[in-house]
Motif scaffolding. Structure first.
Motif, PDB file in Angstrom:
ATOM      1  N   LYS A 184     -10.823  -1.560  -4.759  1.00 23.86           N
ATOM      2  CA  LYS A 184     -10.709  -0.295  -4.036  1.00 23.86           C
ATOM      3  C   LYS A 184     -12.011   0.498  -4.155  1.00 23.86           C
ATOM      4  CE  LYS A 184      -7.995   3.975  -3.816  1.00 23.86           C
ATOM      5  NZ  LYS A 184      -6.899   4.760  -4.426  1.00 23.86           N
TER       6      LYS A 184
ATOM      7  N   THR B 136       3.213  -3.391  -7.394  1.00 25.05           N
ATOM      8  CA  THR B 136       2.864  -2.157  -6.687  1.00 25.05           C
ATOM      9  C   THR B 136       2.886  -0.964  -7.639  1.00 25.05           C
ATOM     10  OG1 THR B 136       3.785  -3.050  -4.638  1.00 25.05           O
ATOM     11  CG2 THR B 136       3.501  -0.665  -4.750  1.00 25.05           C
TER      12      THR B 136
ATOM     13  N   HIS C  40      -0.631   0.995  -8.261  1.00 27.08           N
ATOM     14  CA  HIS C  40      -0.754   2.393  -7.860  1.00 27.08           C
ATOM     15  C   HIS C  40      -1.058   3.283  -9.059  1.00 27.08           C
ATOM     16  CE1 HIS C  40       1.568   1.998  -3.777  1.00 27.08           C
ATOM     17  NE2 HIS C  40       0.523   1.187  -3.882  1.00 27.08           N
TER      18      HIS C  40
ATOM     19  N   ASN D  25      -4.787   2.580  -9.886  1.00 29.06           N
ATOM     20  CA  ASN D  25      -5.637   3.120  -8.823  1.00 29.06           C
ATOM     21  C   ASN D  25      -5.756   4.635  -8.898  1.00 29.06           C
ATOM     22  OD1 ASN D  25      -6.210   0.629  -7.753  1.00 29.06           O
ATOM     23  ND2 ASN D  25      -4.860   0.818  -5.996  1.00 29.06           N
TER      24      ASN D  25
ATOM     25  N   THR E 189       4.856  -4.858   4.605  1.00 22.80           N
ATOM     26  CA  THR E 189       3.654  -5.471   4.056  1.00 22.80           C
ATOM     27  C   THR E 189       3.327  -6.748   4.818  1.00 22.80           C
ATOM     28  OG1 THR E 189       2.688  -6.485   2.071  1.00 22.80           O
ATOM     29  CG2 THR E 189       5.050  -6.673   2.330  1.00 22.80           C
TER      30      THR E 189
ATOM     31  N   ASP F 158       0.831  -1.198   0.000  1.00 20.65           N
ATOM     32  CA  ASP F 158       0.000   0.000   0.000  1.00 20.65           C
ATOM     33  C   ASP F 158       0.872   1.257   0.000  1.00 20.65           C
ATOM     34  OD1 ASP F 158       0.889   0.405   2.626  1.00 20.65           O
ATOM     35  OD2 ASP F 158      -0.906  -0.489   3.502  1.00 20.65           O
ATOM     36  N   GLU F 159       0.247   2.390  -0.237  1.00 17.89           N
ATOM     37  CA  GLU F 159       1.000   3.633  -0.385  1.00 17.89           C
ATOM     38  C   GLU F 159       1.686   4.035   0.916  1.00 17.89           C
ATOM     39  OE1 GLU F 159      -1.024   6.774  -2.451  1.00 17.89           O
ATOM     40  OE2 GLU F 159      -2.037   5.383  -3.811  1.00 17.89           O
TER      41      GLU F 159
END
Length: 328
Positions: free
Chosen positions: A316, A279, A283, A286, A266, A133-134
């Motif tokens: 998401k 990732t 990202h 997203n 993570t 995740d960010e």
């Protein structure tokens, strides 16, 4: 019921019995390497699959001509693999190898029809690619451990720490494969135009944009490399921080796993360099990136391989909808 005829044969005897088939497989592998320009890793996988298949044909059926290989023989081999608990994904890879092999035989006019037309691949349960995740990526970029109350740095300030941090940055900001990162050459980094040229699968070159901040970080690393090491491999960007030699895959794999595990970046069970590629792609999608653009950045041959990342985007959206919509 199939009778195994040659259970005690040595590898040499197997080759002699069906020398034509084994020789043909070598010609096919040379074609993949020299004409299709497949990577060494891919050619090795094809070689292993074909050798296993031809060994099975020989031990089960004895001397066999190419034209005599039927879909029944192939199904028998695949069934034996699945009986030994091989996953559907691995079986499908072997099916792909045989499809390519018999397609080559068709092109060379050695057979009139591929036996693979009657072979059905087992279904694979689709799994979404894991990604960080960010928040986790911010911790890596800011070099602050998320599990420390004393703001412990993730990467050390020495040359080794700088090397490791830059590897993470390049993975995340470019989506490179492990093999591509290791082979990345200094002269293919254009700091003026903020791009890098990458040699991908099948010898296909692509251009990936980079940020000014990453270009500056690469410049600092190059300067530090020249002051820290008296002798190093000059062609590639990344070298071993102690020996100056070109990095090898296991070194990078273990390094990435170590940092992701120690600092709990993570919760994913699998912590490999490829997670950073996932990732990068996730990202981008997203945050509204065009899927065709993501395809080009990743170096995918078809859009189908890239579309898996839209599932993460949909998940998401579902989460946002369920949390925010009054009727959810």
């Amino acid at each position: 019921m199939i009778v195994r005829l040659f259970d005690n044969f040595t590898i040499i005897n197997l080759f002699v019995l069906n020398q034509e088939l084994y020789s043909l497989s070598e010609r096919f592998l040379s074609y993949l390497e020299l004409e299709k320009r497949y990577s060494v890793h891919t050619c090795t996988a094809y070689r292993n699959d074909l050798t296993q298949f031809l060994d099975h044909i020989t031990t089960s059926y004895g001397r066999t001509l190419l034209a005599d290989i039927s879909h029944i023989m192939i199904r028998d081999w695949l069934a034996s693999l699945m009986e030994n608990a091989m996953t559907a994904k691995s079986v499908n890879r072997k099916i792909s190898t045989l499809k390519s092999f018999f397609k080559y035989c068709l092109q060379q006019a050695m057979i009139t029809q591929s036996p693979m037309v009657k072979v059905i691949a087992p279904k694979i349960k689709k799994r979404l690619p894991g990604f960080i995740d960010e928040k986790g990526m911010r911790a890596l970029e800011e070099n602050v451990s998320p599990v420390s109350t004393t703001a412990l740095h993730i990467f050390a300030s020495d040359f080794e720490g700088q090397t490791h941090q830059l590897i993470f940055e390049v993975f995340y900001q470019t989506g490179l494969r492990l093999s591509e990162l290791i082979a990345l050459e200094e002269f293919k980094i254009d700091k003026g135009n903020l791009t890098i040229k990458v040699m991908g699968k099948g010898g296909k070159e692509r251009i990936i944009p980079i940020s000014a901040a990453l270009a500056a970080q690469i410049q600092r690393y190059q300067s530090e490399k020249r002051s820290h090491l008296e002798d190093f491999e000059e062609k590639v960007l990344f070298v071993h921080p102690n020996t100056g030699r070109k990095l090898y895959p296991k070194y990078v794999y273990l390094m990435v796993r170590k940092y992701l595990s120690e600092h709990q970046i993570t919760t994913l069970r699998k912590k490999s360099p490829h997670i950073l590629r996932h990732t990068f792609a996730t990202h981008l999608t997203n945050n509204g990136a065009d899927l065709n653009a993501v395809k080009e950045l990743l170096g995918h041959a078809s859009l189908a391989a890239t579309q898996v990342y839209t599932h993460n985007t949909i998940e998401k959206l579902k989460k946002v909808y369920q949390q925010a919509h009054p009727k959810a």
